[in-house]
Design a protein around this motif. Sequence first.
Motif, PDB file in Angstrom:
ATOM      1  N   ALA A  38      17.718  12.191 -55.714  1.00  0.00           N
ATOM      2  CA  ALA A  38      18.144  11.001 -54.973  1.00  0.00           C
ATOM      3  C   ALA A  38      19.646  11.024 -54.683  1.00  0.00           C
ATOM      4  O   ALA A  38      20.362  10.076 -54.949  1.00  0.00           O
ATOM      5  N   CYS A  40      21.406  10.623 -52.109  1.00  0.00           N
ATOM      6  CA  CYS A  40      22.016   9.602 -51.232  1.00  0.00           C
ATOM      7  C   CYS A  40      21.841   8.200 -51.789  1.00  0.00           C
ATOM      8  O   CYS A  40      22.257   7.225 -51.165  1.00  0.00           O
ATOM      9  N   GLY A  42      19.188   6.450 -52.099  1.00  0.00           N
ATOM     10  CA  GLY A  42      18.102   5.656 -51.537  1.00  0.00           C
ATOM     11  C   GLY A  42      18.330   5.237 -50.097  1.00  0.00           C
ATOM     12  O   GLY A  42      17.653   4.352 -49.587  1.00  0.00           O
ATOM     13  N   CYS A  44      17.794   6.990 -47.413  1.00  0.00           N
ATOM     14  CA  CYS A  44      16.980   7.775 -46.479  1.00  0.00           C
ATOM     15  C   CYS A  44      17.841   8.807 -45.759  1.00  0.00           C
ATOM     16  O   CYS A  44      17.747   8.988 -44.558  1.00  0.00           O
ATOM     17  N   ALA A  45      18.726   9.455 -46.506  1.00  0.00           N
ATOM     18  CA  ALA A  45      19.666  10.377 -45.878  1.00  0.00           C
ATOM     19  C   ALA A  45      19.815  11.702 -46.603  1.00  0.00           C
ATOM     20  O   ALA A  45      20.785  12.416 -46.371  1.00  0.00           O
ATOM     21  N   CYS A  46      18.865  12.043 -47.514  1.00  0.00           N
ATOM     22  CA  CYS A  46      19.057  13.316 -48.226  1.00  0.00           C
ATOM     23  C   CYS A  46      17.763  14.115 -48.412  1.00  0.00           C
ATOM     24  O   CYS A  46      17.821  15.327 -48.520  1.00  0.00           O
ATOM     25  N   ALA A  47      16.651  13.460 -48.513  1.00  0.00           N
ATOM     26  CA  ALA A  47      15.337  14.117 -48.721  1.00  0.00           C
ATOM     27  C   ALA A  47      15.179  14.758 -50.097  1.00  0.00           C
ATOM     28  O   ALA A  47      14.253  15.536 -50.304  1.00  0.00           O
ATOM     29  N   CYS A  49      14.338  13.152 -52.628  1.00  0.00           N
ATOM     30  CA  CYS A  49      13.386  12.291 -53.349  1.00  0.00           C
ATOM     31  C   CYS A  49      11.973  12.502 -52.797  1.00  0.00           C
ATOM     32  O   CYS A  49      11.114  11.651 -52.946  1.00  0.00           O
ATOM     33  N   CYS A  86      12.208   7.033 -51.956  1.00  0.00           N
ATOM     34  CA  CYS A  86      13.113   5.868 -51.878  1.00  0.00           C
ATOM     35  C   CYS A  86      12.639   4.881 -50.825  1.00  0.00           C
ATOM     36  O   CYS A  86      13.112   3.743 -50.776  1.00  0.00           O
TER      37      CYS A  86
END
Length: 106
Positions: A38, A40, A42, A44-47, A49, A86
């Motif tokens: 996780a 970033c 949460g 929605c900017a890293c993947a 998770c 996330c």
Amino acid sequence: MVTVTYIQHSGETHVVEVKPGLSVMEGAVRNNVPGIDADCGGACACATCHVYVDPDWLEKTGKAAAMEESMLDFAEGVEPNSRLSCQIPVTPELDGLIVRLPQSQH
Ligand code: FES
């Protein structure tokens, strides 16, 4: 509390209690479940998770939104049941949810 089961690619299983209102990602991070970095936080900017939702639960977790879909393009080993954890809010309806982690995350 809602019971969520996280299954590592190795088969190692973590069954944890998650407070409704948190995300499936936060449930993992707060309970020290390995494999969900996780990065970033949460947004929605890293993947990092990425999870596979157990097929029996797909209807209840719903589908990824467009922004999540485009971020999943950066994840490894994406399958039709891939989600970013996330972006899955934990609700009482998800009690018993099972998610699996990709091989690349451990
Ligand atoms: Fe970064 Fe989910 S925590 S996309």
